[in-house]
Design a protein around this motif. Structure first.
Motif, PDB file in Angstrom:
ATOM      1  N   GLU A   1       0.811  -1.225   0.000  1.00  0.00           N
ATOM      2  CA  GLU A   1       0.000   0.000   0.000  1.00  0.00           C
ATOM      3  C   GLU A   1       0.840   1.268   0.000  1.00  0.00           C
ATOM      4  OE1 GLU A   1      -2.845   0.087   3.131  1.00  0.00           O
ATOM      5  OE2 GLU A   1      -4.013  -1.581   2.309  1.00  0.00           O
ATOM      6  N   ASN A   2       1.936   1.267   0.749  1.00  0.00           N
ATOM      7  CA  ASN A   2       2.736   2.476   0.902  1.00  0.00           C
ATOM      8  C   ASN A   2       4.011   2.475   0.070  1.00  0.00           C
ATOM      9  OD1 ASN A   2       0.862   3.445   2.764  1.00  0.00           O
ATOM     10  ND2 ASN A   2       1.891   2.408   4.457  1.00  0.00           N
ATOM     11  N   GLN A   3       4.099   1.532  -0.864  1.00  0.00           N
ATOM     12  CA  GLN A   3       5.309   1.419  -1.674  1.00  0.00           C
ATOM     13  C   GLN A   3       5.128   2.113  -3.025  1.00  0.00           C
ATOM     14  OE1 GLN A   3       7.835   0.213   0.081  1.00  0.00           O
ATOM     15  NE2 GLN A   3       6.222   0.018   1.614  1.00  0.00           N
ATOM     16  N   HIS A   4       6.199   2.721  -3.492  1.00  0.00           N
ATOM     17  CA  HIS A   4       6.158   3.363  -4.800  1.00  0.00           C
ATOM     18  C   HIS A   4       5.895   2.310  -5.866  1.00  0.00           C
ATOM     19  CE1 HIS A   4       7.464   5.681  -8.303  1.00  0.00           C
ATOM     20  NE2 HIS A   4       7.314   6.750  -7.544  1.00  0.00           N
ATOM     21  N   PRO A   5       4.948   2.562  -6.788  1.00  0.00           N
ATOM     22  CA  PRO A   5       4.652   1.538  -7.788  1.00  0.00           C
ATOM     23  C   PRO A   5       5.783   1.371  -8.795  1.00  0.00           C
ATOM     24  CG  PRO A   5       3.435   3.548  -8.287  1.00  0.00           C
ATOM     25  CD  PRO A   5       4.092   3.759  -6.954  1.00  0.00           C
ATOM     26  N   ILE A   6       5.896   0.168  -9.311  1.00  0.00           N
ATOM     27  CA  ILE A   6       6.782  -0.099 -10.443  1.00  0.00           C
ATOM     28  C   ILE A   6       6.027   0.344 -11.692  1.00  0.00           C
ATOM     29  CG2 ILE A   6       7.893  -1.949 -11.767  1.00  0.00           C
ATOM     30  CD1 ILE A   6       7.860  -3.519  -9.001  1.00  0.00           C
ATOM     31  N   ILE A   7       6.713   1.047 -12.575  1.00  0.00           N
ATOM     32  CA  ILE A   7       6.095   1.466 -13.835  1.00  0.00           C
ATOM     33  C   ILE A   7       6.445   0.429 -14.891  1.00  0.00           C
ATOM     34  CG2 ILE A   7       5.864   3.324 -15.540  1.00  0.00           C
ATOM     35  CD1 ILE A   7       5.023   4.113 -12.683  1.00  0.00           C
ATOM     36  N   GLY A   8       5.433  -0.243 -15.412  1.00  0.00           N
ATOM     37  CA  GLY A   8       5.654  -1.326 -16.368  1.00  0.00           C
ATOM     38  C   GLY A   8       5.226  -0.949 -17.782  1.00  0.00           C
ATOM     39  N   PHE A   9       6.180  -0.940 -18.695  1.00  0.00           N
ATOM     40  CA  PHE A   9       5.886  -0.785 -20.120  1.00  0.00           C
ATOM     41  C   PHE A   9       7.112  -1.267 -20.889  1.00  0.00           C
ATOM     42  CE2 PHE A   9       8.074   3.071 -18.978  1.00  0.00           C
ATOM     43  CZ  PHE A   9       8.788   3.484 -20.099  1.00  0.00           C
ATOM     44  N   SER A  10       6.930  -1.572 -22.162  1.00  0.00           N
ATOM     45  CA  SER A  10       8.038  -2.107 -22.944  1.00  0.00           C
ATOM     46  C   SER A  10       8.909  -0.971 -23.477  1.00  0.00           C
ATOM     47  CB  SER A  10       7.507  -2.942 -24.111  1.00  0.00           C
ATOM     48  OG  SER A  10       8.576  -3.562 -24.793  1.00  0.00           O
ATOM     49  N   LYS A  11      10.230  -1.170 -23.376  1.00  0.00           N
ATOM     50  CA  LYS A  11      11.194  -0.151 -23.818  1.00  0.00           C
ATOM     51  C   LYS A  11      12.506  -0.844 -24.134  1.00  0.00           C
ATOM     52  CE  LYS A  11      10.554   0.571 -19.539  1.00  0.00           C
ATOM     53  NZ  LYS A  11      10.749  -0.817 -19.027  1.00  0.00           N
ATOM     54  N   THR A  12      13.364  -0.189 -24.876  1.00  0.00           N
ATOM     55  CA  THR A  12      14.689  -0.743 -25.095  1.00  0.00           C
ATOM     56  C   THR A  12      15.519  -0.547 -23.829  1.00  0.00           C
ATOM     57  OG1 THR A  12      15.426   1.343 -26.074  1.00  0.00           O
ATOM     58  CG2 THR A  12      14.678  -0.392 -27.599  1.00  0.00           C
ATOM     59  N   TYR A  13      16.522  -1.400 -23.673  1.00  0.00           N
ATOM     60  CA  TYR A  13      17.291  -1.370 -22.418  1.00  0.00           C
ATOM     61  C   TYR A  13      18.020  -0.048 -22.210  1.00  0.00           C
ATOM     62  CZ  TYR A  13      21.400  -2.463 -25.311  1.00  0.00           C
ATOM     63  OH  TYR A  13      22.394  -2.440 -26.251  1.00  0.00           O
ATOM     64  N   ASP A  14      18.302   0.671 -23.311  1.00  0.00           N
ATOM     65  CA  ASP A  14      19.018   1.945 -23.184  1.00  0.00           C
ATOM     66  C   ASP A  14      18.085   3.155 -23.230  1.00  0.00           C
ATOM     67  OD1 ASP A  14      18.301   1.644 -25.817  1.00  0.00           O
ATOM     68  OD2 ASP A  14      20.290   2.057 -26.656  1.00  0.00           O
ATOM     69  N   ASN A  15      16.779   2.905 -23.090  1.00  0.00           N
ATOM     70  CA  ASN A  15      15.793   3.989 -23.050  1.00  0.00           C
ATOM     71  C   ASN A  15      16.126   4.978 -21.931  1.00  0.00           C
ATOM     72  OD1 ASN A  15      13.057   5.144 -21.948  1.00  0.00           O
ATOM     73  ND2 ASN A  15      12.540   4.366 -23.978  1.00  0.00           N
ATOM     74  N   ASP A  16      15.780   6.251 -22.124  1.00  0.00           N
ATOM     75  CA  ASP A  16      16.061   7.286 -21.117  1.00  0.00           C
ATOM     76  C   ASP A  16      15.432   6.973 -19.762  1.00  0.00           C
ATOM     77  OD1 ASP A  16      17.525   8.723 -22.895  1.00  0.00           O
ATOM     78  OD2 ASP A  16      15.969  10.204 -23.347  1.00  0.00           O
ATOM     79  N   PHE A  17      14.378   6.152 -19.750  1.00  0.00           N
ATOM     80  CA  PHE A  17      13.713   5.785 -18.496  1.00  0.00           C
ATOM     81  C   PHE A  17      14.640   4.947 -17.610  1.00  0.00           C
ATOM     82  CE2 PHE A  17      10.700   3.399 -15.848  1.00  0.00           C
ATOM     83  CZ  PHE A  17       9.803   4.394 -15.482  1.00  0.00           C
ATOM     84  N   ASN A  18      15.592   4.264 -18.235  1.00  0.00           N
ATOM     85  CA  ASN A  18      16.498   3.360 -17.530  1.00  0.00           C
ATOM     86  C   ASN A  18      17.826   4.047 -17.206  1.00  0.00           C
ATOM     87  OD1 ASN A  18      14.615   1.333 -17.667  1.00  0.00           O
ATOM     88  ND2 ASN A  18      15.504   0.356 -19.472  1.00  0.00           N
TER      89      ASN A  18
END
Length: 211
Positions: free
Chosen positions: A125-142
């Motif tokens: 309940e109090n944990q930050h959610p994991i954001i799940g979506f498909s991306k390349t391993y070198d995507n800026d999100f990573n």
């Protein structure tokens, strides 16, 4: 020092209670050891731990590995662990993976629809959610540096001879449940793979000594 556990959703706690480290062979433990060593070194040196779990399409095994690794870190109260996932190409998080994680007690919401939906995946309940979506391993999100690249499929392992920014490259491959898509065994095989990944990620984090 006593580790206080993060409070996870009760359904996830029930699944954790069924995980049996005795099912991990001695050979497999050798495969997992480099990841244990990487995490332990970071914990000992009080550094952030970044794990980028990689498979070809970032649709199945890498997401299961990311989610269970992050959950295991929370369960064993290993701080400053940040788990990511990516592929050699971007496709979409496969819906059966979402369903499989929901059956294990994760609370998942779709926050953006389309060809590559974006999900929030919560394990407490109090944990930050994991954001799940498909991306390349070198995507800026990573992360772009100071991370371990963990190859969860042999195709990605062979297709990525070099991963820029990775401090360490670790091959921990799993069989692809995709082989059972559109068969009567699909749900069972996805659950089986999810629980294997969960067992191994929990084993890894159970070995970490916190100071």
């Amino acid at each position: 020092m006593e580790r206080t556990k993060t409070i996870l959703f009760p359904e996830i706690e029930k699944v954790i209670g069924t995980l049996d480290f005795e099912t991990i062979t001695a050979e497999r433990k050798i495969v997992l050891q480099p990841l244990i060593d990487f995490i332990q070194d970071k914990v000992t040196n009080k550094q952030e731990i970044r794990l980028n779990l990689i498979c070809t399409h970032n649709s199945r095994r890498s997401h299961l590995s990311q989610v269970w690794a992050q959950t295991a870190a929370a369960h064993f109260n290993i701080k400053n662990v940040f788990c990511y996932s990516g592929g050699t190409e971007a496709t979409a998080l496969f819906p059966m993976v979402v369903k499989t994680l929901e059956q294990s007690g994760f609370k998942i919401k779709t926050i953006a629809a389309g060809n590559n939906p974006i999900y929030t995946i919560k394990y407490g309940e109090n944990q930050h959610p994991i954001i799940g979506f498909s991306k390349t391993y070198d995507n800026d999100f990573n992360p772009q540096s100071e991370f371990a690249a963990i190859l969860t499929c042999s195709q990605a392992d062979g297709g990525c001879p070099f991963i820029a920014g990775a401090e360490k490259r670790i091959s921990i491959t799993f069989e692809d449940p995709k082989a059972f898509d559109n068969t009567p065994q699909q749900a069972e095989k996805y659950q089986e793979r999810s629980l294997q990944i969960a067992t191994e990620m929990f084993y890894v984090f159970s070995q970490i000594k916190s100071y």
